[in-house]
Design a protein around this motif. Structure first.
Motif, PDB file in Angstrom:
ATOM      1  N   ARG A   1      -6.031   4.910   6.295  1.00 15.07           N
ATOM      2  CA  ARG A   1      -6.522   3.752   5.536  1.00 15.07           C
ATOM      3  C   ARG A   1      -6.777   2.541   6.444  1.00 15.07           C
ATOM      4  O   ARG A   1      -7.593   1.683   6.114  1.00 15.07           O
ATOM      5  N   LEU A   2      -6.039   2.461   7.567  1.00 14.28           N
ATOM      6  CA  LEU A   2      -6.151   1.296   8.443  1.00 14.28           C
ATOM      7  C   LEU A   2      -7.063   1.527   9.641  1.00 14.28           C
ATOM      8  O   LEU A   2      -7.103   0.692  10.542  1.00 14.28           O
TER       9      LEU A   2
ATOM     10  N   LEU B   1       0.949   4.385  -2.703  1.00 12.92           N
ATOM     11  CA  LEU B   1       0.650   5.754  -2.296  1.00 12.92           C
ATOM     12  C   LEU B   1       1.783   6.727  -2.608  1.00 12.92           C
ATOM     13  O   LEU B   1       1.554   7.924  -2.760  1.00 12.92           O
TER      14      LEU B   1
ATOM     15  N   LEU C   1       0.832  -1.203   0.000  1.00 13.33           N
ATOM     16  CA  LEU C   1       0.000   0.000   0.000  1.00 13.33           C
ATOM     17  C   LEU C   1       0.869   1.257   0.000  1.00 13.33           C
ATOM     18  O   LEU C   1       0.571   2.235  -0.694  1.00 13.33           O
TER      19      LEU C   1
ATOM     20  N   GLU D   1      -1.362   8.834   5.955  1.00 15.12           N
ATOM     21  CA  GLU D   1      -2.262   8.194   4.990  1.00 15.12           C
ATOM     22  C   GLU D   1      -2.496   6.727   5.355  1.00 15.12           C
ATOM     23  O   GLU D   1      -3.629   6.223   5.268  1.00 15.12           O
ATOM     24  N   ILE D   2      -1.434   6.041   5.776  1.00 17.58           N
ATOM     25  CA  ILE D   2      -1.567   4.634   6.176  1.00 17.58           C
ATOM     26  C   ILE D   2      -2.489   4.511   7.383  1.00 17.58           C
ATOM     27  O   ILE D   2      -3.357   3.632   7.441  1.00 17.58           O
TER      28      ILE D   2
END
Length: 250
Positions: free
Chosen positions: A216-217, A60, A56, A212-213
């Motif tokens: 997303r998580l 990104l 991921l 961002e991670i």
């Protein structure tokens, strides 16, 4: 018991030199502090080790790098005030440099101390971006070579130049801060179609990737992320349970 064990092992790993120091560090690692450390380490491990998260991240990166590139170009369009370094510090002059909105021309010129952001029309000199050949930094800059041995490390770390037309012509800069140095060298490299390489870019990319991670998580909080994708089940023996939408309802 697990918390107590962690208190002891974490404290011993710091190699305390006395029993009193050992007691102080154990007391500082209370239950809530241990939980915070566990959560931080778990998130870090998930972000750095889980193959799906690594994949991921790679997906990104291009989008976030483009975001940083646009920020650098916008900063160049806004422009920056630079100081001309001379042997007589009291008579140092200021000059301003900015990129045109279409990213095709660098405009620059001398300004007064009190001048606010000057308009492009007020900057008399200009260099077409197409004529820029290279960007050099530090001791490789022409204005640093001329005063070799006289410049401090602080000045060398903030110096950069752009060469154009032929090697004898260059526009020399000395940034007022390391931040301005990184913004301008990155922005100029973007204009030349080169990769950004400053420590500021690397730091910003890591921050953006981490944010961002985490976003997303969010839905996967406290859910273990497997190393491999789950197996795909076999298709059913028949599809009689599917509704045929092609038939008009009675």
């Amino acid at each position: 018991m697990q918390v107590v064990r962690e208190q002891i092992t974490r404290t011993l790993s710091s190699k305390p030199t006395s029993l009193e120091l050992f007691k102080n560090k154990v007391n500082a690692l209370n239950y809530s502090e241990i939980l915070k450390l566990r959560q931080t380490e778990r998130l870090h491990q998930e972000e750095t080790l889980a193959p799906p998260v690594l994949e991921l991240k790679e997906r990104l990166k291009p989008e976030l790098l483009e975001l940083i590139r646009q920020q650098r170009l916008n900063r160049l369009c806004h422009g920056t005030l630079f100081r001309k370094i001379s042997s007589r510090r009291r008579q140092d002059k200021l000059w301003y440099c900015r990129l045109s909105p279409n990213h095709k021309v660098l405009h620059y010129g001398d300004v007064e101390e009190e001048t606010e952001t000057p308009s492009i029309e007020a900057l008399q000199e200009k260099i077409p971006v197409a004529d820029i050949k290279n960007v050099v930094t530090g001791k490789d800059c022409p204005h640093m070579k001329e005063n070799k041995g006289k410049q401090t490390k602080e000045v060398l770390d903030l110096a950069f130049s752009i060469t154009y037309d032929v090697e004898e012509y260059s526009l020399n800069f000395i940034a007022s801060s390391r931040t301005d140095f990184c913004l301008w060298t990155d922005g100029l490299n973007v204009l030349l179609g080169k990769e950004m390489s400053s420590e500021s870019m690397r730091s910003e990319l890591e921050i953006l990737l981490s944010m961002e991670i985490k976003l997303r998580l969010l839905d996967l909080e406290n859910v273990p992320i497997p190393d491999t994708a789950p197996p795909i089940p076999k298709p059913p023996s028949n599809f009689n349970f599917c509704y045929d939408f092609s038939q008009a309802e009675q």
